[in-house]
Design a protein around this motif. Sequence first.
Motif, PDB file in Angstrom:
ATOM      1  N   SER A   2     -46.494  41.410  72.278  1.00 24.26           N
ATOM      2  CA  SER A   2     -45.257  41.625  72.998  1.00 24.26           C
ATOM      3  C   SER A   2     -45.430  41.201  74.434  1.00 24.26           C
ATOM      4  O   SER A   2     -46.500  41.045  74.985  1.00 24.26           O
ATOM      5  N   PHE A   3     -44.421  40.668  75.040  1.00 20.96           N
ATOM      6  CA  PHE A   3     -44.343  40.020  76.391  1.00 20.96           C
ATOM      7  C   PHE A   3     -43.536  40.862  77.094  1.00 20.96           C
ATOM      8  O   PHE A   3     -42.520  41.609  76.755  1.00 20.96           O
ATOM      9  N   GLY A   4     -43.377  40.452  78.478  1.00 20.75           N
ATOM     10  CA  GLY A   4     -42.686  41.173  79.331  1.00 20.75           C
ATOM     11  C   GLY A   4     -42.922  42.469  79.940  1.00 20.75           C
ATOM     12  O   GLY A   4     -44.064  42.762  80.230  1.00 20.75           O
ATOM     13  N   CYS A   5     -41.899  43.285  79.962  1.00 15.21           N
ATOM     14  CA  CYS A   5     -41.990  44.847  80.595  1.00 15.21           C
ATOM     15  C   CYS A   5     -42.662  45.855  79.636  1.00 15.21           C
ATOM     16  O   CYS A   5     -42.772  45.809  78.562  1.00 15.21           O
ATOM     17  N   GLN A   6     -43.123  46.777  80.254  1.00 18.64           N
ATOM     18  CA  GLN A   6     -43.431  47.994  79.553  1.00 18.64           C
ATOM     19  C   GLN A   6     -42.502  48.410  78.383  1.00 18.64           C
ATOM     20  O   GLN A   6     -43.125  48.818  77.216  1.00 18.64           O
ATOM     21  N   MET A   7     -41.394  48.394  78.654  1.00 18.92           N
ATOM     22  CA  MET A   7     -40.258  48.825  77.613  1.00 18.92           C
ATOM     23  C   MET A   7     -40.540  47.948  76.041  1.00 18.92           C
ATOM     24  O   MET A   7     -40.411  48.170  75.198  1.00 18.92           O
ATOM     25  N   ASN A   8     -40.851  46.463  76.492  1.00 19.50           N
ATOM     26  CA  ASN A   8     -41.106  45.673  75.646  1.00 19.50           C
ATOM     27  C   ASN A   8     -42.437  46.087  74.503  1.00 19.50           C
ATOM     28  O   ASN A   8     -42.435  46.015  73.549  1.00 19.50           O
ATOM     29  N   VAL A   9     -43.360  46.479  75.679  1.00 21.58           N
ATOM     30  CA  VAL A   9     -44.541  47.101  75.071  1.00 21.58           C
ATOM     31  C   VAL A   9     -44.320  48.432  74.019  1.00 21.58           C
ATOM     32  O   VAL A   9     -44.894  48.404  72.749  1.00 21.58           O
ATOM     33  N   ASN A  16     -42.517  39.417  70.268  1.00 23.51           N
ATOM     34  CA  ASN A  16     -41.563  40.483  71.076  1.00 23.51           C
ATOM     35  C   ASN A  16     -41.358  39.880  72.422  1.00 23.51           C
ATOM     36  O   ASN A  16     -42.246  40.015  73.173  1.00 23.51           O
ATOM     37  N   THR A  17     -40.279  39.075  72.525  1.00 22.06           N
ATOM     38  CA  THR A  17     -40.047  37.980  73.744  1.00 22.06           C
ATOM     39  C   THR A  17     -39.533  38.701  74.855  1.00 22.06           C
ATOM     40  O   THR A  17     -38.836  39.512  74.951  1.00 22.06           O
ATOM     41  N   CYS A  18     -39.461  37.887  76.056  1.00 18.06           N
ATOM     42  CA  CYS A  18     -39.120  38.440  77.269  1.00 18.06           C
ATOM     43  C   CYS A  18     -38.145  37.032  77.876  1.00 18.06           C
ATOM     44  O   CYS A  18     -38.654  35.950  77.865  1.00 18.06           O
ATOM     45  N   HIS A  19     -37.139  37.406  78.268  1.00 17.03           N
ATOM     46  CA  HIS A  19     -35.975  36.342  78.964  1.00 17.03           C
ATOM     47  C   HIS A  19     -35.934  36.446  80.311  1.00 17.03           C
ATOM     48  O   HIS A  19     -35.015  35.569  80.730  1.00 17.03           O
ATOM     49  N   ILE A  20     -36.861  37.201  81.108  1.00 14.74           N
ATOM     50  CA  ILE A  20     -36.463  37.687  82.649  1.00 14.74           C
ATOM     51  C   ILE A  20     -36.270  36.268  83.604  1.00 14.74           C
ATOM     52  O   ILE A  20     -35.818  36.196  84.434  1.00 14.74           O
ATOM     53  N   ARG A  21     -37.496  35.528  83.115  1.00 15.12           N
ATOM     54  CA  ARG A  21     -37.526  34.169  83.888  1.00 15.12           C
ATOM     55  C   ARG A  21     -37.822  33.086  83.003  1.00 15.12           C
ATOM     56  O   ARG A  21     -38.105  33.186  81.662  1.00 15.12           O
ATOM     57  N   GLY A  40     -37.084  41.130  70.471  1.00 12.95           N
ATOM     58  CA  GLY A  40     -36.864  41.221  71.960  1.00 12.95           C
ATOM     59  C   GLY A  40     -35.954  40.287  72.626  1.00 12.95           C
ATOM     60  O   GLY A  40     -34.895  40.047  72.059  1.00 12.95           O
ATOM     61  N   CYS A  41     -36.035  40.253  74.132  1.00 16.80           N
ATOM     62  CA  CYS A  41     -34.855  39.603  74.765  1.00 16.80           C
ATOM     63  C   CYS A  41     -34.373  38.173  74.592  1.00 16.80           C
ATOM     64  O   CYS A  41     -33.316  38.114  74.703  1.00 16.80           O
ATOM     65  N   VAL A  42     -35.527  37.445  74.227  1.00 19.58           N
ATOM     66  CA  VAL A  42     -34.961  35.999  74.128  1.00 19.58           C
ATOM     67  C   VAL A  42     -34.231  35.934  72.692  1.00 19.58           C
ATOM     68  O   VAL A  42     -33.197  35.174  72.288  1.00 19.58           O
ATOM     69  N   CYS A  48     -29.858  38.723  87.231  1.00 19.39           N
ATOM     70  CA  CYS A  48     -30.673  39.208  86.113  1.00 19.39           C
ATOM     71  C   CYS A  48     -29.929  39.435  84.721  1.00 19.39           C
ATOM     72  O   CYS A  48     -29.117  39.722  84.790  1.00 19.39           O
ATOM     73  N   VAL A  49     -30.684  39.059  83.626  1.00 18.55           N
ATOM     74  CA  VAL A  49     -30.244  39.169  82.268  1.00 18.55           C
ATOM     75  C   VAL A  49     -30.322  40.309  81.660  1.00 18.55           C
ATOM     76  O   VAL A  49     -29.579  40.487  80.654  1.00 18.55           O
ATOM     77  N   VAL A  50     -30.985  41.413  82.263  1.00 25.81           N
ATOM     78  CA  VAL A  50     -31.159  42.647  81.381  1.00 25.81           C
ATOM     79  C   VAL A  50     -30.002  43.168  80.811  1.00 25.81           C
ATOM     80  O   VAL A  50     -30.033  43.549  79.646  1.00 25.81           O
ATOM     81  N   PRO A  51     -28.995  43.292  81.881  1.00 24.16           N
ATOM     82  CA  PRO A  51     -27.846  44.076  81.429  1.00 24.16           C
ATOM     83  C   PRO A  51     -27.070  43.056  80.145  1.00 24.16           C
ATOM     84  O   PRO A  51     -26.409  43.660  79.340  1.00 24.16           O
ATOM     85  N   TYR A  52     -27.475  41.845  79.971  1.00 24.97           N
ATOM     86  CA  TYR A  52     -27.038  40.894  78.758  1.00 24.97           C
ATOM     87  C   TYR A  52     -27.842  41.426  77.704  1.00 24.97           C
ATOM     88  O   TYR A  52     -27.500  41.232  76.501  1.00 24.97           O
ATOM     89  N   THR A  53     -29.224  41.502  77.715  1.00 24.07           N
ATOM     90  CA  THR A  53     -29.754  41.290  76.847  1.00 24.07           C
ATOM     91  C   THR A  53     -30.411  42.731  76.379  1.00 24.07           C
ATOM     92  O   THR A  53     -30.463  43.059  75.043  1.00 24.07           O
ATOM     93  N   ARG A  54     -30.173  43.859  76.992  1.00 23.58           N
ATOM     94  CA  ARG A  54     -30.362  44.996  76.588  1.00 23.58           C
ATOM     95  C   ARG A  54     -29.244  45.946  76.614  1.00 23.58           C
ATOM     96  O   ARG A  54     -29.137  47.125  76.255  1.00 23.58           O
ATOM     97  N   GLY A  55     -28.080  45.642  77.121  1.00 22.51           N
ATOM     98  CA  GLY A  55     -26.939  46.097  76.948  1.00 22.51           C
ATOM     99  C   GLY A  55     -26.476  47.279  77.809  1.00 22.51           C
ATOM    100  O   GLY A  55     -27.210  47.477  78.957  1.00 22.51           O
ATOM    101  N   GLY A  64     -37.673  53.185  81.472  1.00 28.61           N
ATOM    102  CA  GLY A  64     -36.181  52.750  81.536  1.00 28.61           C
ATOM    103  C   GLY A  64     -36.049  51.663  82.177  1.00 28.61           C
ATOM    104  O   GLY A  64     -36.690  51.360  83.286  1.00 28.61           O
ATOM    105  N   GLN A  65     -34.897  50.662  82.045  1.00 23.05           N
ATOM    106  CA  GLN A  65     -34.757  49.674  82.900  1.00 23.05           C
ATOM    107  C   GLN A  65     -34.183  50.159  84.415  1.00 23.05           C
ATOM    108  O   GLN A  65     -34.241  49.762  85.319  1.00 23.05           O
ATOM    109  N   ASN A  66     -33.495  51.454  84.069  1.00 28.38           N
ATOM    110  CA  ASN A  66     -32.977  52.094  85.193  1.00 28.38           C
ATOM    111  C   ASN A  66     -33.580  53.517  85.006  1.00 28.38           C
ATOM    112  O   ASN A  66     -32.659  54.594  84.773  1.00 28.38           O
TER     113      ASN A  66
HETATM  114 FE1  F3S Z   1     -37.958  43.528  79.688  1.00 25.81          FE
HETATM  115 FE2  F3S Z   1     -38.067  40.888  79.871  1.00 25.81          FE
HETATM  116 FE3  F3S Z   1     -36.375  42.095  78.335  1.00 25.81          FE
HETATM  117  S1  F3S Z   1     -38.550  42.317  81.432  1.00 25.81           S
HETATM  118  S2  F3S Z   1     -35.936  44.246  79.397  1.00 25.81           S
HETATM  119  S3  F3S Z   1     -38.463  41.936  77.936  1.00 25.81           S
HETATM  120  S4  F3S Z   1     -35.905  40.267  79.766  1.00 25.81           S
END
Ligand code: F3S
Length: 440
Positions: A14-21, A51-56, A84-86, A165-172, A201-203
């Motif tokens: 897993s990459f990215g945020c704790q939610m991805n973990v 399990n990927t991250c798209h944030i940057r 994940g988000c990618v 920010c991409v999160v609203p598009y990748t996480r809905g 949570g993202q929020n």
């Molecule tokens: Fe988290 Fe990265 Fe997606 S920060 S919500 S895994 S774009």
Amino acid sequence: MASPTSPRTFHVKSFGCQMNVYDGERMAELLAAQGMTPADARDDADLVVLNTCHIREKATEKVYSDIGRLRREDGSSPLIAVAGCVAQAEGEEIMARAPSVRVVVGPQAYHRLPEMVAEAAAGKRATETDMPAEAKFAALPRRRRSGPSAFLTVQEGCDKFCTYCVVPYTRGAEISRPFADLVEEAKLLVEGGAREITLLGQNVNAWAGEDAKGRATGLAGLAAELAAIPDLARIRYTTSHPADMDEALIAAHGTNAKLMPFLHLPVQSGNDRVLKAMNRSHTAESYLRLLERVRAARPDIALSGDFIVGFPGETDAEFEDTLRIVDAVGYAQAFSFKYSPRPGTPAATMEDHVPAEVMDERLQRLQAALNRDQLAFNRASVGRRCTVLVERRGKHPGQWLGKSPWLQSVHFTGDAAIGDLVEVDLVEAGPNSLAGQPAG
Ligand code: F3S
Ligand code: SAH
Ligand code: SF4
């Protein structure tokens, strides 16, 4: 899975945020429930889930280099699944660019991973990036084992649409998991060994639900219910948005003894024009006033934040405002990033992109200020007595590593075991950790 080519071992990275973990853990549980066994190293695994991250941009590019690195010396590859988000944002592109990827599954659809892996083992390539309204959580197996500190996703998605920010598009869209499901999952985590739960949570502070009596409640009410679980010692939550920091949650920091004195509350910038262009719904001043209220409820609270330097159009003077708000707050820790244009976001097409070398310089100055404050916060903790939740062994014999209530890393030598809460006196501070001595 009966097919002769079915994978028997798996590895989830897993990459990215704790939610991805958290999602990665749930995917591993799903695969294990199918009878597959986890492989220690991904080189040994029949199935590798990235399990990927798209944030940057950098985070996204990592996916492609990682896929390349999975090729074995004999030219073969494990069965590769991109989650994940990618996967959500660029599923088709991944399938086109990387023929070795057999499965693409988005963050709201991973409960389908086992059947997709079975299809892939039978020779198909499968993509699932729908965002079904019904919860994936119901389709996941019951939780069994946990480390001393566990994550629990309570809220997903984002309706804030910050322009970078991409999160609203990748996480809905924002959704809250039901109160009863969360209480049940928390109890299972505690039965499985967790002493601390971090609500994710993202929020996260936008979480809303109905308690057992059918009354509308927010995160403070959920935290109060979880605090009644006897063997749960600590509750944390992340990430919060300033707009959703309600009175009840602020008050809970003064009244819920299990709620830890730590708040990650990103401000992103200290300049009001930039904040407006970012579509943040707060100003520098309203953010500072909010922190005053939090500190009134819990004077020793440790504050953390996120910052972006070089948002399109950010001038030197506007950046100075960010340094000013850092000085005003005195963060215990923080994350800071260079602005990265993300495809499909409004900021990506704004004018006056800041040159890379200007961003580099600003990031260095900001990080110097944040490091200074982090060290100051740690030094100010020396002399405090606190509990440390032991998370793992240290390098030296008899040494243990854990976290203070203020989320600092603390090491000490003494009698302990993983999962213990040990009273220690903090005796020495460095930039990233503190030394403690068992009290008494
Ligand atoms: Fe988290 Fe990265 Fe997606 S920060 S919500 S895994 S774009
Ligand atoms: N939901 C959380 C986390 C969002 S992502 C929140 O709203 O705070 C974590 C951090 O990444 C953000 O707080 C922001 O500082 C940073 N970030 C998001 N998009 C970015 C971008 N395009 N470029 C640089 N940093 C970004
Ligand atoms: Fe992204 Fe803003 Fe939502 Fe956080 S609040 S996830 S930064 S859009």
